[in-house]
Motif scaffolding. Structure first.
Motif, PDB file in Angstrom:
ATOM      1  N   ARG A 194       0.836  -1.210   0.000  1.00 32.05           N
ATOM      2  CA  ARG A 194       0.000   0.000   0.000  1.00 32.05           C
ATOM      3  C   ARG A 194       0.863   1.249   0.000  1.00 32.05           C
ATOM      4  O   ARG A 194       0.559   2.227  -0.686  1.00 32.05           O
ATOM      5  N   ARG A 195       1.936   1.183   0.793  1.00 27.99           N
ATOM      6  CA  ARG A 195       2.837   2.328   0.884  1.00 27.99           C
ATOM      7  C   ARG A 195       3.410   2.637  -0.505  1.00 27.99           C
ATOM      8  O   ARG A 195       3.449   3.779  -0.940  1.00 27.99           O
ATOM      9  N   ALA A 196       3.815   1.587  -1.212  1.00 29.15           N
ATOM     10  CA  ALA A 196       4.418   1.767  -2.539  1.00 29.15           C
ATOM     11  C   ALA A 196       3.400   2.366  -3.515  1.00 29.15           C
ATOM     12  O   ALA A 196       3.728   3.268  -4.281  1.00 29.15           O
ATOM     13  N   VAL A 197       2.167   1.856  -3.472  1.00 31.89           N
ATOM     14  CA  VAL A 197       1.144   2.376  -4.396  1.00 31.89           C
ATOM     15  C   VAL A 197       0.900   3.861  -4.114  1.00 31.89           C
ATOM     16  O   VAL A 197       0.877   4.687  -5.033  1.00 31.89           O
ATOM     17  N   LEU A 198       0.763   4.188  -2.840  1.00 27.50           N
ATOM     18  CA  LEU A 198       0.496   5.579  -2.475  1.00 27.50           C
ATOM     19  C   LEU A 198       1.670   6.480  -2.873  1.00 27.50           C
ATOM     20  O   LEU A 198       1.471   7.579  -3.391  1.00 27.50           O
ATOM     21  N   ASP A 199       2.889   6.009  -2.665  1.00 24.15           N
ATOM     22  CA  ASP A 199       4.072   6.795  -3.026  1.00 24.15           C
ATOM     23  C   ASP A 199       4.144   7.021  -4.539  1.00 24.15           C
ATOM     24  O   ASP A 199       4.486   8.118  -4.996  1.00 24.15           O
ATOM     25  N   VAL A 200       3.817   5.982  -5.299  1.00 27.73           N
ATOM     26  CA  VAL A 200       3.847   6.096  -6.764  1.00 27.73           C
ATOM     27  C   VAL A 200       2.845   7.150  -7.217  1.00 27.73           C
ATOM     28  O   VAL A 200       3.156   8.025  -8.032  1.00 27.73           O
ATOM     29  N   ILE A 201       1.635   7.115  -6.670  1.00 31.57           N
ATOM     30  CA  ILE A 201       0.614   8.085  -7.075  1.00 31.57           C
ATOM     31  C   ILE A 201       1.013   9.494  -6.626  1.00 31.57           C
ATOM     32  O   ILE A 201       0.854  10.456  -7.370  1.00 31.57           O
ATOM     33  N   ALA A 202       1.555   9.604  -5.419  1.00 29.32           N
ATOM     34  CA  ALA A 202       1.921  10.924  -4.894  1.00 29.32           C
ATOM     35  C   ALA A 202       2.963  11.591  -5.784  1.00 29.32           C
ATOM     36  O   ALA A 202       2.986  12.808  -5.919  1.00 29.32           O
ATOM     37  N   LYS A 203       3.819  10.785  -6.407  1.00 29.33           N
ATOM     38  CA  LYS A 203       4.880  11.335  -7.260  1.00 29.33           C
ATOM     39  C   LYS A 203       4.416  11.553  -8.694  1.00 29.33           C
ATOM     40  O   LYS A 203       5.098  12.190  -9.477  1.00 29.33           O
ATOM     41  N   ALA A 204       3.263  10.977  -9.063  1.00 26.89           N
ATOM     42  CA  ALA A 204       2.841  10.978 -10.465  1.00 26.89           C
ATOM     43  C   ALA A 204       2.031  12.224 -10.789  1.00 26.89           C
ATOM     44  O   ALA A 204       0.964  12.439 -10.212  1.00 26.89           O
ATOM     45  N   ALA A 205       2.534  13.029 -11.711  1.00 27.42           N
ATOM     46  CA  ALA A 205       1.792  14.210 -12.139  1.00 27.42           C
ATOM     47  C   ALA A 205       0.994  13.886 -13.401  1.00 27.42           C
ATOM     48  O   ALA A 205       0.268  14.710 -13.918  1.00 27.42           O
ATOM     49  N   ASP A 206       1.121  12.652 -13.904  1.00 33.99           N
ATOM     50  CA  ASP A 206       0.565  12.330 -15.218  1.00 33.99           C
ATOM     51  C   ASP A 206      -0.710  11.484 -15.194  1.00 33.99           C
ATOM     52  O   ASP A 206      -1.111  10.967 -16.217  1.00 33.99           O
ATOM     53  N   HIS A 207      -1.338  11.318 -14.022  1.00 35.88           N
ATOM     54  CA  HIS A 207      -2.584  10.548 -13.973  1.00 35.88           C
ATOM     55  C   HIS A 207      -2.416   9.156 -14.588  1.00 35.88           C
ATOM     56  O   HIS A 207      -3.036   8.849 -15.604  1.00 35.88           O
ATOM     57  N   PRO A 208      -1.566   8.309 -13.995  1.00 40.70           N
ATOM     58  CA  PRO A 208      -1.303   6.995 -14.599  1.00 40.70           C
ATOM     59  C   PRO A 208      -2.517   6.056 -14.546  1.00 40.70           C
ATOM     60  O   PRO A 208      -3.377   6.196 -13.677  1.00 40.70           O
ATOM     61  N   THR A 209      -2.542   5.126 -15.491  1.00 38.48           N
ATOM     62  CA  THR A 209      -3.547   4.062 -15.462  1.00 38.48           C
ATOM     63  C   THR A 209      -3.088   3.010 -14.446  1.00 38.48           C
ATOM     64  O   THR A 209      -1.944   3.046 -13.973  1.00 38.48           O
ATOM     65  N   ALA A 210      -3.966   2.045 -14.152  1.00 37.57           N
ATOM     66  CA  ALA A 210      -3.620   0.991 -13.195  1.00 37.57           C
ATOM     67  C   ALA A 210      -2.387   0.225 -13.682  1.00 37.57           C
ATOM     68  O   ALA A 210      -1.498  -0.111 -12.892  1.00 37.57           O
ATOM     69  N   ALA A 211      -2.305  -0.034 -14.993  1.00 35.74           N
ATOM     70  CA  ALA A 211      -1.163  -0.774 -15.545  1.00 35.74           C
ATOM     71  C   ALA A 211       0.130   0.016 -15.350  1.00 35.74           C
ATOM     72  O   ALA A 211       1.176  -0.555 -15.040  1.00 35.74           O
ATOM     73  N   GLU A 212       0.052   1.341 -15.529  1.00 38.91           N
ATOM     74  CA  GLU A 212       1.241   2.173 -15.331  1.00 38.91           C
ATOM     75  C   GLU A 212       1.650   2.216 -13.860  1.00 38.91           C
ATOM     76  O   GLU A 212       2.841   2.206 -13.533  1.00 38.91           O
ATOM     77  N   VAL A 213       0.644   2.261 -12.975  1.00 41.06           N
ATOM     78  CA  VAL A 213       0.944   2.239 -11.539  1.00 41.06           C
ATOM     79  C   VAL A 213       1.638   0.918 -11.197  1.00 41.06           C
ATOM     80  O   VAL A 213       2.642   0.901 -10.488  1.00 41.06           O
TER      81      VAL A 213
END
Ligand SMILES: [Zn+2]
Ligand SMILES: [Zn+2]
Length: 141
Positions: A12-31
């Motif tokens: 969960r920590r990794a998913v949240l960190d990835v989204i927090a850093k993403a300015a590009d609105h990634p899809t689930a596959a990109e996450v």
């Protein structure tokens, strides 16, 4: 789910960190790709389930653009989006909509009471517009 609960597992920590850093609105596959770089071997089902949980608890937002795959947004407050129809880039913006000129007449006409709005402005991003100009330039040579 509290922030502590979100942070209670490395996945969960990794998913949240990835989204927090993403300015590009990634899809689930990109996450998933990005989480795999932090936690190699993480399961797709775990990442997808975590995304769903984070949306439900309001830590991230889900952005659905037509029939394309849902995208995930670190920005959960009100904001608007510029969407490139060519490359699919999505940019966060705050559009200043003139309530007087745009919303008031709609409320009157439809006897509707507006509580908010969510603008999606479609077009061509800077990179795509530039590439297009280049193509036109070289066609003229
Ligand atoms: Zn573009
Ligand atoms: Zn956004």
């Amino acid at each position: 789910m509290t922030v502590d609960e979100v942070r209670s597992t490395p996945q969960r920590r990794a998913v949240l960190d990835v989204i927090a850093k993403a300015a590009d609105h990634p899809t689930a596959a990109e996450v998933l790709d990005r989480v795999c770089e932090i936690l190699p071997g993480v399961g797709a089902a775990t990442v997808y389930r975590t995304l769903g949980m984070l949306v439900e608890s309001g830590h991230i937002a889900e952005l659905r653009l037509g029939t394309a795959a849902a995208r995930y947004d670190r920005e959960v407050g009100h904001h608007d989006h510029l969407i490139c129809d060519n490359c699919g880039a999505v940019v966060d913006v705050h559009a200043e909509l003139d309530r007087h000129a745009v919303i008031d007449p709609l409320e009157t006409r439809h006897r509707f009471r507006a509580t908010g709005y969510d603008l999606r402005i479609h077009g061509s991003c800077a990179a795509c517009s530039k590439a297009n100009t280049h193509r036109k330039d070289s066609a003229n040579v």
